[in-house]
Design a protein around this motif. Sequence first.
Motif, PDB file in Angstrom:
ATOM      1  N   LEU A  96      32.909-113.907  24.448  1.00  0.00           N
ATOM      2  CA  LEU A  96      32.031-114.609  23.507  1.00  0.00           C
ATOM      3  C   LEU A  96      32.828-115.563  22.626  1.00  0.00           C
ATOM      4  CD1 LEU A  96      29.745-111.601  22.541  1.00  0.00           C
ATOM      5  CD2 LEU A  96      29.064-113.608  23.868  1.00  0.00           C
ATOM      6  N   ARG A  97      34.014-115.123  22.211  1.00  0.00           N
ATOM      7  CA  ARG A  97      34.878-116.022  21.430  1.00  0.00           C
ATOM      8  C   ARG A  97      35.220-117.268  22.251  1.00  0.00           C
ATOM      9  NH1 ARG A  97      37.881-111.249  19.383  1.00  0.00           N
ATOM     10  NH2 ARG A  97      37.412-111.040  17.163  1.00  0.00           N
ATOM     11  N   ALA A  98      35.600-117.054  23.500  1.00  0.00           N
ATOM     12  CA  ALA A  98      35.972-118.175  24.360  1.00  0.00           C
ATOM     13  C   ALA A  98      34.798-119.118  24.583  1.00  0.00           C
ATOM     14  CB  ALA A  98      36.494-117.656  25.705  1.00  0.00           C
ATOM     15  N   GLN A  99      33.591-118.598  24.532  1.00  0.00           N
ATOM     16  CA  GLN A  99      32.399-119.427  24.712  1.00  0.00           C
ATOM     17  C   GLN A  99      32.029-120.201  23.457  1.00  0.00           C
ATOM     18  OE1 GLN A  99      29.988-116.013  26.483  1.00  0.00           O
ATOM     19  NE2 GLN A  99      29.080-117.769  27.516  1.00  0.00           N
ATOM     20  N   GLY A 100      32.581-119.842  22.315  1.00  0.00           N
ATOM     21  CA  GLY A 100      32.276-120.560  21.089  1.00  0.00           C
ATOM     22  C   GLY A 100      31.289-119.882  20.167  1.00  0.00           C
ATOM     23  N   PHE A 101      30.873-118.655  20.478  1.00  0.00           N
ATOM     24  CA  PHE A 101      30.017-117.929  19.544  1.00  0.00           C
ATOM     25  C   PHE A 101      30.821-117.569  18.294  1.00  0.00           C
ATOM     26  CE2 PHE A 101      27.676-117.260  23.486  1.00  0.00           C
ATOM     27  CZ  PHE A 101      26.359-117.415  23.057  1.00  0.00           C
ATOM     28  N   THR A 102      30.139-117.492  17.161  1.00  0.00           N
ATOM     29  CA  THR A 102      30.825-117.224  15.901  1.00  0.00           C
ATOM     30  C   THR A 102      30.538-115.846  15.336  1.00  0.00           C
ATOM     31  OG1 THR A 102      29.009-118.185  14.608  1.00  0.00           O
ATOM     32  CG2 THR A 102      30.811-119.664  15.274  1.00  0.00           C
ATOM     33  N   GLN A 103      29.521-115.172  15.825  1.00  0.00           N
ATOM     34  CA  GLN A 103      29.170-113.884  15.256  1.00  0.00           C
ATOM     35  C   GLN A 103      28.492-113.011  16.298  1.00  0.00           C
ATOM     36  OE1 GLN A 103      26.317-113.834  11.913  1.00  0.00           O
ATOM     37  NE2 GLN A 103      27.915-112.826  10.755  1.00  0.00           N
ATOM     38  N   ALA A 104      28.893-111.746  16.334  1.00  0.00           N
ATOM     39  CA  ALA A 104      28.270-110.757  17.220  1.00  0.00           C
ATOM     40  C   ALA A 104      27.616-109.693  16.354  1.00  0.00           C
ATOM     41  CB  ALA A 104      29.304-110.124  18.145  1.00  0.00           C
ATOM     42  N   ILE A 105      26.415-109.306  16.718  1.00  0.00           N
ATOM     43  CA  ILE A 105      25.641-108.353  15.930  1.00  0.00           C
ATOM     44  C   ILE A 105      25.149-107.250  16.854  1.00  0.00           C
ATOM     45  CG2 ILE A 105      23.584-108.028  14.490  1.00  0.00           C
ATOM     46  CD1 ILE A 105      23.912-111.110  13.870  1.00  0.00           C
ATOM     47  N   GLY A 106      25.369-106.006  16.470  1.00  0.00           N
ATOM     48  CA  GLY A 106      24.896-104.876  17.251  1.00  0.00           C
ATOM     49  C   GLY A 106      23.764-104.168  16.525  1.00  0.00           C
ATOM     50  N   ALA A 107      22.908-103.510  17.271  1.00  0.00           N
ATOM     51  CA  ALA A 107      21.839-102.698  16.682  1.00  0.00           C
ATOM     52  C   ALA A 107      22.006-101.274  17.201  1.00  0.00           C
ATOM     53  CB  ALA A 107      20.470-103.242  17.056  1.00  0.00           C
ATOM     54  N   ILE A 108      22.170-100.317  16.308  1.00  0.00           N
ATOM     55  CA  ILE A 108      22.403 -98.927  16.693  1.00  0.00           C
ATOM     56  C   ILE A 108      21.279 -98.067  16.123  1.00  0.00           C
ATOM     57  CG2 ILE A 108      23.981 -96.969  16.556  1.00  0.00           C
ATOM     58  CD1 ILE A 108      26.239 -98.974  15.980  1.00  0.00           C
ATOM     59  N   ALA A 109      20.547 -97.411  17.007  1.00  0.00           N
ATOM     60  CA  ALA A 109      19.526 -96.475  16.551  1.00  0.00           C
ATOM     61  C   ALA A 109      20.213 -95.211  16.047  1.00  0.00           C
ATOM     62  CB  ALA A 109      18.554 -96.147  17.687  1.00  0.00           C
ATOM     63  N   LEU A 110      19.843 -94.780  14.877  1.00  0.00           N
ATOM     64  CA  LEU A 110      20.484 -93.633  14.249  1.00  0.00           C
ATOM     65  C   LEU A 110      19.689 -92.352  14.465  1.00  0.00           C
ATOM     66  CD1 LEU A 110      21.409 -95.340  10.844  1.00  0.00           C
ATOM     67  CD2 LEU A 110      22.810 -95.145  12.908  1.00  0.00           C
ATOM     68  N   PRO A 111      20.396 -91.195  14.559  1.00  0.00           N
ATOM     69  CA  PRO A 111      21.863 -91.028  14.450  1.00  0.00           C
ATOM     70  C   PRO A 111      22.557 -91.314  15.776  1.00  0.00           C
ATOM     71  CG  PRO A 111      20.810 -88.900  14.739  1.00  0.00           C
ATOM     72  CD  PRO A 111      19.703 -89.900  14.665  1.00  0.00           C
ATOM     73  N   ASN A 112      23.740 -91.887  15.709  1.00  0.00           N
ATOM     74  CA  ASN A 112      24.521 -92.168  16.914  1.00  0.00           C
ATOM     75  C   ASN A 112      25.979 -92.378  16.495  1.00  0.00           C
ATOM     76  OD1 ASN A 112      25.620 -93.002  19.344  1.00  0.00           O
ATOM     77  ND2 ASN A 112      23.857 -94.259  19.905  1.00  0.00           N
ATOM     78  N   ASP A 113      26.657 -91.300  16.151  1.00  0.00           N
ATOM     79  CA  ASP A 113      28.022 -91.385  15.643  1.00  0.00           C
ATOM     80  C   ASP A 113      28.985 -92.005  16.636  1.00  0.00           C
ATOM     81  OD1 ASP A 113      27.201 -90.255  13.280  1.00  0.00           O
ATOM     82  OD2 ASP A 113      27.892 -88.229  13.777  1.00  0.00           O
ATOM     83  N   SER A 114      28.819 -91.697  17.926  1.00  0.00           N
ATOM     84  CA  SER A 114      29.757 -92.213  18.915  1.00  0.00           C
ATOM     85  C   SER A 114      29.657 -93.736  19.021  1.00  0.00           C
ATOM     86  CB  SER A 114      29.511 -91.569  20.278  1.00  0.00           C
ATOM     87  OG  SER A 114      28.203 -91.853  20.749  1.00  0.00           O
TER      88      SER A 114
END
Length: 221
Positions: free
Chosen positions: A150-168
Amino acid sequence: MRRDGSDDGGLGRCQLLDLLLARIGSDDVPASQAATGNGGGIVIRAAVPEDAASIAAIYAPHVLVGTVSFETEAPDARQMRGRMAASDGLYPWLVATIGTEGGVLAYACASAFHKREAYRFACETTVYVADAAQRQGAGRLLYEALIDTLRAQGFTQAIGAIALPNDSSIKLHEAVGFRRAGCTGRSGTRTGNGSMSGTGSARWPNLRLRRSSRSGLRMLV
């Protein structure tokens, strides 16, 4: 394809992703080793349509049991292939395999964070590892390769969505550089999965890929 629309000479989607993976490792190790880990046992490569069935099989248990995914119906191989094709060469899909000919252990992909144009340099990321391949390092290797691509492609920000609870999942995201950006409480409700019924919260970890020099583009943190 880069986020700015360039395509490195018209290469196909998988060719371009493999080229990006090779470039990423070229400064430190030979390209032939750049996409491998654990002594060459785990190989990271661009996903191909033929991987769709394996990817669907890895994802399905997370939909059918528990609240890791907020989808309510597991996509089959045909539907997963359609999702891969819809990335249209812009959003990468990667897989981790055992050696060059082995089965798929895990997959990671990116997608649009929001359809509005101002969000075009941000993307949402996800990674899923097969139950049998947990704690073997495939998830981290795969996520690191996705982020570098993604960096090489020129994206500036990555965002994840984690349903809780999910410690791992939280630990994996933090291990590759994500930081907590926010949490939506009781934002999803799932019913009908056997005895499972409940409302889940989602945590949104964030990773700044690079500073943008583009006029008028502001980082969303």
